[in-house]
Scaffold this motif. Structure first.
Motif, short mmCIF file in Angstrom:
data_model
loop_
_atom_site.label_atom_id
_atom_site.label_comp_id
_atom_site.label_asym_id
_atom_site.label_seq_id
_atom_site.Cartn_x
_atom_site.Cartn_y
_atom_site.Cartn_z
N LEU A 131 0.86 -1.20 0.00
CA LEU A 131 0.00 0.00 0.00
C LEU A 131 0.88 1.23 0.00
O LEU A 131 1.67 1.43 0.92
CB LEU A 131 -0.92 0.00 1.23
CG LEU A 131 -2.01 -1.08 1.24
CD1 LEU A 131 -2.61 -1.23 2.63
CD2 LEU A 131 -3.10 -0.74 0.22
N PHE A 132 0.73 2.02 -1.04
CA PHE A 132 1.52 3.25 -1.17
C PHE A 132 0.63 4.45 -0.87
O PHE A 132 -0.59 4.39 -1.06
CB PHE A 132 2.10 3.34 -2.59
CG PHE A 132 3.23 2.38 -2.81
CD1 PHE A 132 2.97 1.04 -3.01
CD2 PHE A 132 4.54 2.81 -2.81
CE1 PHE A 132 4.02 0.14 -3.19
CE2 PHE A 132 5.59 1.92 -3.00
CZ PHE A 132 5.32 0.58 -3.19
N PRO A 133 1.24 5.56 -0.43
CA PRO A 133 0.43 6.73 -0.07
C PRO A 133 -0.45 7.25 -1.22
O PRO A 133 -0.08 7.15 -2.39
CB PRO A 133 1.50 7.77 0.31
CG PRO A 133 2.64 6.94 0.82
CD PRO A 133 2.66 5.75 -0.09
N ALA A 134 -1.58 7.82 -0.83
CA ALA A 134 -2.50 8.43 -1.80
C ALA A 134 -1.96 9.76 -2.30
O ALA A 134 -2.39 10.25 -3.34
CB ALA A 134 -3.86 8.63 -1.16
N LEU A 135 -1.05 10.36 -1.54
CA LEU A 135 -0.49 11.64 -1.96
C LEU A 135 0.91 11.46 -2.51
O LEU A 135 1.69 10.65 -2.00
CB LEU A 135 -0.46 12.62 -0.77
CG LEU A 135 -1.82 13.04 -0.22
CD1 LEU A 135 -1.65 14.05 0.92
CD2 LEU A 135 -2.69 13.64 -1.33
N ILE A 136 1.20 12.21 -3.56
CA ILE A 136 2.51 12.11 -4.21
C ILE A 136 3.11 13.51 -4.32
O ILE A 136 2.45 14.42 -4.82
CB ILE A 136 2.36 11.49 -5.63
CG1 ILE A 136 1.64 10.12 -5.54
CG2 ILE A 136 3.72 11.33 -6.30
CD1 ILE A 136 1.40 9.45 -6.89
N TYR A 148 9.51 7.45 2.32
CA TYR A 148 8.65 8.12 1.34
C TYR A 148 8.71 9.63 1.58
O TYR A 148 8.85 10.07 2.72
CB TYR A 148 7.21 7.61 1.49
CG TYR A 148 6.32 8.02 0.35
CD1 TYR A 148 6.39 7.39 -0.88
CD2 TYR A 148 5.42 9.08 0.51
CE1 TYR A 148 5.57 7.78 -1.93
CE2 TYR A 148 4.60 9.47 -0.54
CZ TYR A 148 4.69 8.82 -1.76
OH TYR A 148 3.88 9.22 -2.79
N ILE A 160 6.80 12.19 2.02
CA ILE A 160 5.88 13.07 2.74
C ILE A 160 5.85 12.63 4.20
O ILE A 160 5.59 11.46 4.50
CB ILE A 160 4.44 13.01 2.17
CG1 ILE A 160 4.45 13.30 0.66
CG2 ILE A 160 3.54 14.01 2.88
CD1 ILE A 160 3.07 13.28 0.02
N PHE A 168 3.58 9.88 6.14
CA PHE A 168 3.02 8.93 5.18
C PHE A 168 4.03 7.80 4.99
O PHE A 168 5.17 8.08 4.60
CB PHE A 168 2.76 9.60 3.83
CG PHE A 168 1.53 10.46 3.81
CD1 PHE A 168 0.40 10.07 3.11
CD2 PHE A 168 1.49 11.67 4.50
CE1 PHE A 168 -0.74 10.86 3.09
CE2 PHE A 168 0.35 12.45 4.49
CZ PHE A 168 -0.77 12.05 3.79
N VAL A 217 5.05 3.79 3.49
CA VAL A 217 4.72 2.73 2.54
C VAL A 217 4.51 1.45 3.34
O VAL A 217 5.38 1.05 4.12
CB VAL A 217 5.85 2.54 1.51
CG1 VAL A 217 5.55 1.35 0.60
CG2 VAL A 217 6.03 3.82 0.70
N PHE A 218 3.34 0.85 3.21
CA PHE A 218 3.04 -0.41 3.89
C PHE A 218 3.56 -1.53 3.01
O PHE A 218 3.11 -1.70 1.87
CB PHE A 218 1.53 -0.56 4.07
CG PHE A 218 0.92 0.44 5.02
CD1 PHE A 218 0.67 1.74 4.62
CD2 PHE A 218 0.60 0.07 6.32
CE1 PHE A 218 0.11 2.66 5.49
CE2 PHE A 218 0.04 0.99 7.20
CZ PHE A 218 -0.20 2.29 6.79
N VAL A 274 1.07 -5.92 4.72
CA VAL A 274 -0.22 -5.82 4.02
C VAL A 274 -0.89 -7.19 3.93
O VAL A 274 -2.11 -7.30 4.05
CB VAL A 274 -0.03 -5.20 2.62
CG1 VAL A 274 -1.33 -5.22 1.83
CG2 VAL A 274 0.48 -3.76 2.76
N GLU A 296 -1.91 9.00 7.22
CA GLU A 296 -2.83 8.23 6.37
C GLU A 296 -3.01 6.91 7.06
O GLU A 296 -2.03 6.24 7.37
CB GLU A 296 -2.20 8.01 4.99
CG GLU A 296 -3.00 7.07 4.10
CD GLU A 296 -2.39 6.93 2.69
OE1 GLU A 296 -3.06 7.29 1.73
OE2 GLU A 296 -1.23 6.48 2.60
#
Lengths: 478, 478
Positions: free
Chosen positions: A62-67, B26, B28, B31, B33-34, B39, B151
């Motif tokens: 699962l990667f962040p929704a924000l980039i 990552y 941000i 935030f 990375v899972f 997961v 998040e």
């Protein structure tokens, strides 16, 4: 429903509302509420697609929704392709952010930034990761629920390989998954086209996309799989050290089955003038039992309904509709919702030790002995999916045609979906030829049929009249 | 791992990195990375929680990730509570939006706007809908992966009822689900507290929250369930017409199990100095087979490994680790990752027709006849989950204590997690007493224990010295 499916656009709008698939009254344009009846089917679709993806060696992340904006700008074509569609986050609470963040329109740039940190040697390859998520695109075209919206639900798989050949093998595996799941499980036919160079995914070397047809003969793109080559690995520095100690850039592919859009194809492909028709595996409710009740026989009829529900409850999602509505109302309601099987039980059936099974796909009524109802129902259910697939395949194959000049193309497009035409090339230089097609007959060039080696001999491009080197397919599109 | 679990904060950071649960690099802040190993477990957790929610009559829907600012402002307390934490979308492509949109920090305002359109009569009640989604909150506190991030991944269930009693019954059902899933399946103990009025959910009448304890004795909130009363139904106009034709506002509850945070509790509760320990049902890989290979016996040993893998493959996720690493390296690696069962097979085991099974939870080595390996493994696996739950429960119950004045509270907090203290009240007017507790002993008032009717007789509030009317629990917190 008073709308016939032949009036497809109206039919589609009506069915998404009347079968309670979505609600368009949410306060942001292009954002819909996906309602339970649709989400229950979409969850099944997710489960089947994820099973296909995982059984082929992908693992979920699962990667962040924000980039961060900066990630986007690293690959030139990609940033050009997506930036115009991005929703931007600029503030958090009362604070203006130092850098603005994109709500992911797709996750290449988020994922590949991390891949560069994760991949070192040959041992780390292949890397095959997928995520189940939503993406957001500020579509400028008209939105239509499930088909095109500003928020959609998909799976994206992003893979890295040591060689181009391995990457191309993945592209074929992605196609195989589409065949297994979309055609096999969801009974929706499609063709894989290699998109012309002017219509490929932003940042890809080549795009291969599965196009299905809507009932009005217009093409709808289902999943696409992209040969990214080394464009992103060079931009993001995704390198591995090979056996000889030499640093090489990885070869990449990405694959994006949009579950919400594939659901639209399921609605459109199978539905009829009475409403939704669902493959058995996708129906939130598979069997509805409707008791035909008179007051004096209520108890006996309800008792039989419960016995039948118990007998089939092991294998099917079953509901006895004992609401106060009339049987006729119930028939319409559950037909609208696409429940594959209805069982009617009245006092006469109780006495005859039988029930009436009605198939949603054909309307056929079948008298079944009560004692055989579970075995028989399994048989009928299997036959429903086969019937849906065969019917869809037949319709779809009739929608393929050929033309050799613009006039013929125009005429064929009236009756058919995909029309094969001779074309000068599918390279960038032919984009102007495609524009002419669009202009003259309002059709798009979808690409060359993957796996076909038919070549035009002595034919001319339908647009420019130069020597044709390739057969491409034209279609009106969504 | 060189870090002992007694140094919890360091241990936690190390394990999330070394067991490859998440990546903090990552771009941000807040935030993460899972990663796949996390997961895969979280997906199992989702499946079990969704099963619990659906078996109690909830249906799934999907609401937009963006919420118009105006929706937020309708309920006064709610907007005050959340607006400071909201990520705002202000632009799409190059265009400034007319109204800004919030990335959902929670979905009351998105969902209840629609509920007002969907609910008309008693027939529409109860309405029980959940969604599986992410939410975004611009946390100002320090973030920690899975525990607190900007998040997170959760389930939110939002229910409407005709009466207050039905709503309260739902609150109890929500607690029952936490017991079934979090304690039953994930083996994590907790207590349900009714939060004091100054610490309830923004817009709720009452908040009931499940608190577990981290190994350092600090409390971590797991799911909370909220009695919303009619605050939102009045603000959003969610009304139904009762049997007498009178319009009434619905009674509402909402429930928010955060899967990512519950996963943090699983890590912290069961892990040890060697790494992660996972309940069998949550382990992405349940059995690893490590061949003890000498070159001359390789074939026979590998053959036996495959036979054993086949024998147990029906019921367990199994992998033969035939990589080039040494057995010791493999033991450490899979212990770090929390694989519940290891099977060691060398030539001597082949000759003796037996295998060595090693339990991750206790380290116990068990010699098992090859022919009995599948039956025996099922037995051991069942025992692992029981052992984990019993161990956690025992530790947790030792962390409960009592104090009657501030000094005693301070001392007890050093050794224990939750300390029960007499308090003047849990109403708004006692917030200043809670502030004194925070100030003097750095603990928070978590609320009154749900279901306990113990009353302080002749005791004084530990803060203000006035007559105590209630027992509340204090704890240091995350």
């Amino acid at each position: 429903m008073n709308i016939k499916k032949s009036d497809f656009s109206e039919w589609y709008n009506t069915i998404t509302k009347d079968a309670q698939l979505c609600d368009l009254r949410y306060g942001i344009k292009g954002f819909v509420v996906f309602m339970p009846w649709a989400v229950m089917s979409m969850n099944r679709m997710y489960a089947m697609y994820e099973q296909a993806v995982e059984s082929r060696g992908h693992v979920p992340a699962l990667f962040p929704a924000l980039i961060p904006e900066e990630y986007f700008t690293r690959e030139g074509e990609h940033v050009k392709g997506f930036i115009p569609e991005v929703f931007w986050v600029t503030h958090a609470g009362d604070t203006k952010l130092e850098e603005r963040y994109a709500m992911r329109p797709t996750s290449e740039t988020a994922m590949y930034t991390m891949y560069a940190l994760w991949i070192h040697g040959v041992k780390d390859l292949p890397l095959k990761i997928y995520q189940r998520c939503q993406v957001w695109r500020h579509e400028t075209k008209a939105t239509k629920p499930f088909i095109r919206s500003r928020e959609f639900h998909w799976i994206e798989a992003h893979d890295c390989f040591a060689t181009r050949e391995q990457a191309m093998a993945q592209v074929r595996e992605d196609m195989e998954m589409a065949e297994e799941v979309i055609h096999g499980h969801f009974c929706v036919p499609f063709l894989f086209f290699k998109r012309p160079q002017w219509d490929k995914f932003a940042g890809a070397e080549d795009t291969y996309a599965a196009d299905t047809l809507m009932p009005d003969g217009r093409a709808l793109q289902l999943p696409s799989t992209h040969m990214l080559g080394q464009n992103f690995s060079k931009a993001f520095g995704i390198k591995y050290t090979d056996d000889k100690g030499k640093e090489e850039y990885v070869w990449q592919t990405c694959y994006g089955p949009a579950i919400s859009r594939i659901y639209a194809a399921v609605i459109a492909t199978h539905g009829d003038d009475k409403g939704l028709v669902l493959p058995v595996r996708l129906a939130p409710l598979q069997v509805v039992i409707v008791p035909i009740i008179k007051e004096e026989t209520r108890e006996k009829v309800m008792q039989r309904c419960k016995e039948v529900a118990n007998a089939i409850g092991c294998c099917f999602f079953v509901k006895i509709d004992d609401s106060d509505n009339t049987p006729g109302f119930k028939y319409n309601q559950w037909e609208m919702k696409g429940v594959p099987l209805r069982i009617e039980i009245g006092m006469r059936d109780v006495e005859a030790d039988s029930v009436v099974v009605v198939r949603r796909d054909t309307g056929e009524k079948i008298k079944v002995k009560t004692s055989e109802v579970d075995a028989k129902l399994g048989e009928i259910a299997g036959s429903i999916d086969k019937t849906l697939r065969a019917r869809a395949d037949k319709w779809f194959s009739d929608k393929l045609s050929f033309a050799e000049d613009m006039d013929e193309l125009g005429k064929k497009l009236e009756l058919h979906g995909f029309v094969r035409v001779p074309f000068c090339t599918d390279g960038m230089e032919a984009e102007k030829c495609a524009d002419i097609v669009k202009d003259k007959v309002q059709a798009n060039i979808r690409g060359s049929l993957f796996g076909s080696d038919a070549k035009p001999e002595g034919k001319k491009c339908i647009s420019c009249g130069n020597k044709a080197t390739i057969y491409l397919y034209a279609a009106k599109q969504y």
